[in-house]
Scaffold this motif. Structure first.
Motif, PDB file in Angstrom:
ATOM      1  N   CYS A 275      -2.179   4.670 -11.310  1.00  0.00           N
ATOM      2  CA  CYS A 275      -1.748   3.895 -10.150  1.00  0.00           C
ATOM      3  C   CYS A 275      -1.119   4.807  -9.100  1.00  0.00           C
ATOM      4  CB  CYS A 275      -0.748   2.828 -10.560  1.00  0.00           C
ATOM      5  SG  CYS A 275      -1.375   1.695 -11.834  1.00  0.00           S
ATOM      6  N   PHE A 276      -1.264   4.414  -7.852  1.00  0.00           N
ATOM      7  CA  PHE A 276      -0.587   5.166  -6.787  1.00  0.00           C
ATOM      8  C   PHE A 276      -0.092   4.228  -5.707  1.00  0.00           C
ATOM      9  CE2 PHE A 276      -4.892   5.077  -5.071  1.00  0.00           C
ATOM     10  CZ  PHE A 276      -4.735   5.061  -3.677  1.00  0.00           C
ATOM     11  N   MET A 277       0.898   4.725  -4.973  1.00  0.00           N
ATOM     12  CA  MET A 277       1.566   3.964  -3.922  1.00  0.00           C
ATOM     13  C   MET A 277       1.858   4.915  -2.767  1.00  0.00           C
ATOM     14  SD  MET A 277       5.134   1.792  -4.283  1.00  0.00           S
ATOM     15  CE  MET A 277       6.131   3.202  -4.808  1.00  0.00           C
ATOM     16  N   ALA A 278       1.705   4.436  -1.533  1.00  0.00           N
ATOM     17  CA  ALA A 278       2.078   5.201  -0.340  1.00  0.00           C
ATOM     18  C   ALA A 278       3.223   4.482   0.360  1.00  0.00           C
ATOM     19  CB  ALA A 278       0.883   5.351   0.598  1.00  0.00           C
ATOM     20  N   MET A 279       4.297   5.192   0.641  1.00  0.00           N
ATOM     21  CA  MET A 279       5.500   4.580   1.205  1.00  0.00           C
ATOM     22  C   MET A 279       6.128   5.480   2.248  1.00  0.00           C
ATOM     23  SD  MET A 279       8.195   5.374  -1.863  1.00  0.00           S
ATOM     24  CE  MET A 279       9.423   6.071  -0.770  1.00  0.00           C
ATOM     25  N   ARG A 280       6.856   4.871   3.166  1.00  0.00           N
ATOM     26  CA  ARG A 280       7.613   5.646   4.141  1.00  0.00           C
ATOM     27  C   ARG A 280       8.854   6.217   3.471  1.00  0.00           C
ATOM     28  NH1 ARG A 280       5.694   1.180   6.505  1.00  0.00           N
ATOM     29  NH2 ARG A 280       4.344   1.411   8.338  1.00  0.00           N
ATOM     30  N   SER A 281       9.344   7.313   4.011  1.00  0.00           N
ATOM     31  CA  SER A 281      10.467   8.028   3.394  1.00  0.00           C
ATOM     32  C   SER A 281      11.815   7.450   3.785  1.00  0.00           C
ATOM     33  CB  SER A 281      10.407   9.508   3.780  1.00  0.00           C
ATOM     34  OG  SER A 281      10.475   9.647   5.193  1.00  0.00           O
ATOM     35  N   THR A 282      11.830   6.364   4.542  1.00  0.00           N
ATOM     36  CA  THR A 282      13.089   5.749   4.967  1.00  0.00           C
ATOM     37  C   THR A 282      12.963   4.234   4.872  1.00  0.00           C
ATOM     38  OG1 THR A 282      12.353   5.674   7.269  1.00  0.00           O
ATOM     39  CG2 THR A 282      13.617   7.621   6.586  1.00  0.00           C
TER      40      THR A 282
ATOM     41  N   ASN B 183      -0.129   3.871 -17.018  1.00  0.00           N
ATOM     42  CA  ASN B 183      -0.250   5.032 -17.903  1.00  0.00           C
ATOM     43  C   ASN B 183       0.129   6.308 -17.195  1.00  0.00           C
ATOM     44  OD1 ASN B 183      -2.546   2.967 -18.762  1.00  0.00           O
ATOM     45  ND2 ASN B 183      -1.863   4.039 -20.579  1.00  0.00           N
ATOM     46  N   ASP B 184      -0.215   6.419 -15.923  1.00  0.00           N
ATOM     47  CA  ASP B 184       0.177   7.552 -15.092  1.00  0.00           C
ATOM     48  C   ASP B 184       0.183   7.099 -13.647  1.00  0.00           C
ATOM     49  OD1 ASP B 184       1.059  10.145 -14.612  1.00  0.00           O
ATOM     50  OD2 ASP B 184      -0.453  11.006 -15.965  1.00  0.00           O
ATOM     51  N   TYR B 185       0.843   7.851 -12.779  1.00  0.00           N
ATOM     52  CA  TYR B 185       1.002   7.397 -11.398  1.00  0.00           C
ATOM     53  C   TYR B 185       1.305   8.575 -10.483  1.00  0.00           C
ATOM     54  CZ  TYR B 185       5.972   8.005 -12.441  1.00  0.00           C
ATOM     55  OH  TYR B 185       7.179   8.539 -12.809  1.00  0.00           O
ATOM     56  N   THR B 186       1.194   8.316  -9.190  1.00  0.00           N
ATOM     57  CA  THR B 186       1.664   9.253  -8.177  1.00  0.00           C
ATOM     58  C   THR B 186       2.106   8.448  -6.969  1.00  0.00           C
ATOM     59  OG1 THR B 186       1.174  11.353  -7.075  1.00  0.00           O
ATOM     60  CG2 THR B 186      -0.519   9.651  -6.941  1.00  0.00           C
ATOM     61  N   VAL B 187       2.993   9.025  -6.165  1.00  0.00           N
ATOM     62  CA  VAL B 187       3.534   8.363  -4.975  1.00  0.00           C
ATOM     63  C   VAL B 187       3.346   9.283  -3.783  1.00  0.00           C
ATOM     64  CG1 VAL B 187       5.594   7.384  -3.888  1.00  0.00           C
ATOM     65  CG2 VAL B 187       5.224   7.083  -6.344  1.00  0.00           C
ATOM     66  N   PHE B 188       2.888   8.718  -2.670  1.00  0.00           N
ATOM     67  CA  PHE B 188       2.701   9.468  -1.429  1.00  0.00           C
ATOM     68  C   PHE B 188       3.715   9.001  -0.392  1.00  0.00           C
ATOM     69  CE2 PHE B 188      -1.634   9.252  -3.291  1.00  0.00           C
ATOM     70  CZ  PHE B 188      -1.841  10.615  -3.472  1.00  0.00           C
ATOM     71  N   SER B 189       4.087   9.934   0.507  1.00  0.00           N
ATOM     72  CA  SER B 189       4.998   9.590   1.595  1.00  0.00           C
ATOM     73  C   SER B 189       4.781  10.556   2.752  1.00  0.00           C
ATOM     74  CB  SER B 189       6.450   9.633   1.108  1.00  0.00           C
ATOM     75  OG  SER B 189       7.324   9.139   2.103  1.00  0.00           O
TER      76      SER B 189
ATOM     77  N   ALA C  13      10.794  12.722  -9.897  1.00  0.00           N
ATOM     78  CA  ALA C  13       9.881  11.821  -9.172  1.00  0.00           C
ATOM     79  C   ALA C  13       9.946  12.150  -7.688  1.00  0.00           C
ATOM     80  CB  ALA C  13      10.243  10.365  -9.423  1.00  0.00           C
ATOM     81  N   LEU C  14       9.110  13.089  -7.261  1.00  0.00           N
ATOM     82  CA  LEU C  14       9.071  13.521  -5.868  1.00  0.00           C
ATOM     83  C   LEU C  14       7.752  13.086  -5.257  1.00  0.00           C
ATOM     84  CD1 LEU C  14      10.703  15.220  -3.764  1.00  0.00           C
ATOM     85  CD2 LEU C  14       9.284  17.165  -4.452  1.00  0.00           C
ATOM     86  N   ALA C  15       7.824  12.431  -4.106  1.00  0.00           N
ATOM     87  CA  ALA C  15       6.619  11.946  -3.454  1.00  0.00           C
ATOM     88  C   ALA C  15       5.796  13.108  -2.903  1.00  0.00           C
ATOM     89  CB  ALA C  15       6.984  10.985  -2.329  1.00  0.00           C
ATOM     90  N   THR C  16       4.473  12.968  -2.946  1.00  0.00           N
ATOM     91  CA  THR C  16       3.546  13.937  -2.361  1.00  0.00           C
ATOM     92  C   THR C  16       3.368  13.614  -0.879  1.00  0.00           C
ATOM     93  OG1 THR C  16       2.383  14.187  -4.459  1.00  0.00           O
ATOM     94  CG2 THR C  16       1.199  14.852  -2.466  1.00  0.00           C
ATOM     95  N   VAL C  17       3.451  14.620  -0.040  1.00  0.00           N
ATOM     96  CA  VAL C  17       3.415  14.404   1.415  1.00  0.00           C
ATOM     97  C   VAL C  17       1.975  14.240   1.889  1.00  0.00           C
ATOM     98  CG1 VAL C  17       3.955  15.405   3.663  1.00  0.00           C
ATOM     99  CG2 VAL C  17       5.547  15.689   1.751  1.00  0.00           C
ATOM    100  N   LEU C  18       1.753  13.206   2.726  1.00  0.00           N
ATOM    101  CA  LEU C  18       0.491  13.005   3.426  1.00  0.00           C
ATOM    102  C   LEU C  18       0.723  13.283   4.908  1.00  0.00           C
ATOM    103  CD1 LEU C  18      -0.843   9.658   1.870  1.00  0.00           C
ATOM    104  CD2 LEU C  18      -1.524  11.981   1.290  1.00  0.00           C
ATOM    105  N   THR C  19      -0.014  14.222   5.455  1.00  0.00           N
ATOM    106  CA  THR C  19       0.229  14.627   6.846  1.00  0.00           C
ATOM    107  C   THR C  19      -0.152  13.534   7.832  1.00  0.00           C
ATOM    108  OG1 THR C  19      -1.950  15.661   6.907  1.00  0.00           O
ATOM    109  CG2 THR C  19      -0.092  17.053   6.307  1.00  0.00           C
TER     110      THR C  19
END
Length: 454
Positions: free
Chosen positions: A213-220, A241-247, A257-263
């Protein structure tokens, strides 16, 4: 809680049979090493050709793990709290059992198919029947389904409706409506080992699917608050089972748990109407899907699930639903994979608050080439782009409107957070999100039935 049995030591690869010669090995098309039926433990009497059916059944031990011809998972049932001898007895009384393996506190009784061995399973030992005579077998007594607090790891079934068998540690499981991985503070202090929350299928059924699973969220703001709350509760995408988060920035949601940056994530423009789920975000999510495809973890998962931060998502419920939809998925998955259409409105039917894409569909998406390029990409939402792209690469869209209850779906309209759906949207604050999660977790009460004891 009963301790797991100690597995027998594995045998060296290519052990010698009773005659003393080294057993020949053959590699089949699936890459498994196939051992001949006489590859016995040194000192074990060999099977005598033409032996009387009245003789006891004999079992031959093989290095590695048994699997049947049906695939990686095989056609087997698993039993806990049993040693190797008990595993053998299970196989003896089961007319369909041709082999069993034992290790890591679990017994697997295998049925039908051709027995093969996988030498990578070093912690397991494998036996198969040398003699099979149906007249010697007696039917196994049915195991009683588990109730509240009971161990269901052997029966793999539950008495109460809406309950399923969730594993805590190898060898112990119990019946729950839902389960969050990690430590459950409701457990007594002496039993606060982390829960794996692995769903155990009923005997004879295939395993439950795995989710990346993954989620994209704003950093604020509200996105960040929702992300941190879900991480703390191990709910939403954090129960997969596994996941990642984008911001848009390398923000922390909690320990490790550090979000991966999307430019492209910060370059979004609001749009009106139901064309998208609020944002023109194709570039940002194209980048997210590209990162997903470069990650090894999704390729080892059955399904890839994208969830919005303001979506109340029940991952275990999705596993249960997907497990029950095999009849629908079936042949469609064999082509270009499948995805789920979750709102039966004209045009957009894949709402971005919950996107469910099969492993095979992800592969088709990766090999899309120019089939998803379009002059209007810049003005549409990611969900509309993804739906059109999946259609273009041959993925099959399966209609399943009850997976998601989304207030933006013009056909369904707002629905209450009631038990049944996999996800609810939108809930913009932590308080709203948590209230919906609590309400959606409550299984329907069973009607009271009076009993006349006279």
């Amino acid at each position: 809680m009963q301790a797991a049995a100690t597995p027998p030591a594995p045998l060296p690869e290519g052990s010698r049979h009773a005659g003393g010669e080294r057993a020949p090995l053959a590699r089949d098309v699936a890459g498994f090493l196939s051992f001949p039926r006489y590859d016995a433990v040194p000192g074990t009497p060999p099977q005598v050709p033409g032996a009387s059916p009245a003789q006891p059944l004999t079992f031959t031990r093989l290095p590695g793990a048994c699997r049947t011809k049906s695939g990686n998972y095989g056609n087997f049932t698993s039993v806990s709290h049993v040693d190797a001898q008990g595993c053998e007895e299970r196989c003896r009384v089961d007319p369909a059992c041709v082999a069993f393996e034992f290790g890591e506190g679990m017994c697997e009784v295998h049925h039908f198919g051709t027995v093969r061995t996988d030498p990578s399973k070093h912690a397991r030992a494998c036996w198969f029947k040398d003699t099979i005579n149906q007249s010697h077998f007696k039917p196994m007594a049915p195991l009683e389904c588990g109730g509240l607090g009971d161990d269901c790891s052997s029966s793999r079934c539950c008495k109460q409706p809406h309950h399923h068998c969730f594993s805590k540690v190898p060898g112990w499981a119990t019946c729950l409506v839902d389960c969050a991985p990690g430590v459950h503070m409701m457990d007594p202090p002496e039993y606060r080992e982390p829960w794996s929350c692995e769903l155990l299928p009923k005997l004879g059924e295939p395993a439950y699917p795995s989710l990346f699973c993954f989620m994209a969220m704003r950093s604020t703001g509200k996105d960040l608050a929702l992300g941190r709350h879900q991480f703390q509760e191990k709910s939403g995408v954090f129960g997969c089972n596994d996941y990642t988060v984008f911001s848009d920035k390398p923000v922390s949601l909690g320990p490790n748990a550090l979000a991966t940056v999307l430019t492209h994530f910060s370059a979004q423009t609001g749009v009106q109407g139901a064309l998208t789920a609020t944002w023109v975000n194709t570039n940002a999510f194209n980048e997210a899907w590209s990162v997903i495809m470069q990650d090894a973890r999704p390729w080892h998962s059955d399904w890839i699930v994208k969830v919005d931060p303001d979506t109340v998502f029940f991952p275990m419920r999705l596993k249960i639903r997907l497990h029950g939809l095999q009849h629908k998925i079936g042949a469609a998955h064999a082509s270009g994979g499948v995805y789920f259409r979750n709102c039966m409105a004209p045009g957009l039917q894949l709402f971005g608050s919950l996107e469910i894409v099969s492993h095979r569909a992800l592969g088709a998406l990766k090999g899309r080439g120019t089939r998803c390029d379009g002059a209007d990409n810049f003005r549409m939402g990611e969900d509309m782009w993804l739906q059109r792209c999946l259609d273009n690469v041959g993925a099959v869209g399966i209609e399943e409107s009850e997976l998601l209850r989304d207030g933006y779906c013009p056909v369904a309209g707002p629905k209450a957070c009631e038990f049944g759906a996999v996800a609810f949207h939108p809930f913009k604050t932590v308080q709203q999100w948590q209230a919906c999660h609590v309400a959606g977790s409550q299984a329907p009460a069973q009607p009271f039935v009076s009993v006349n004891l006279q």
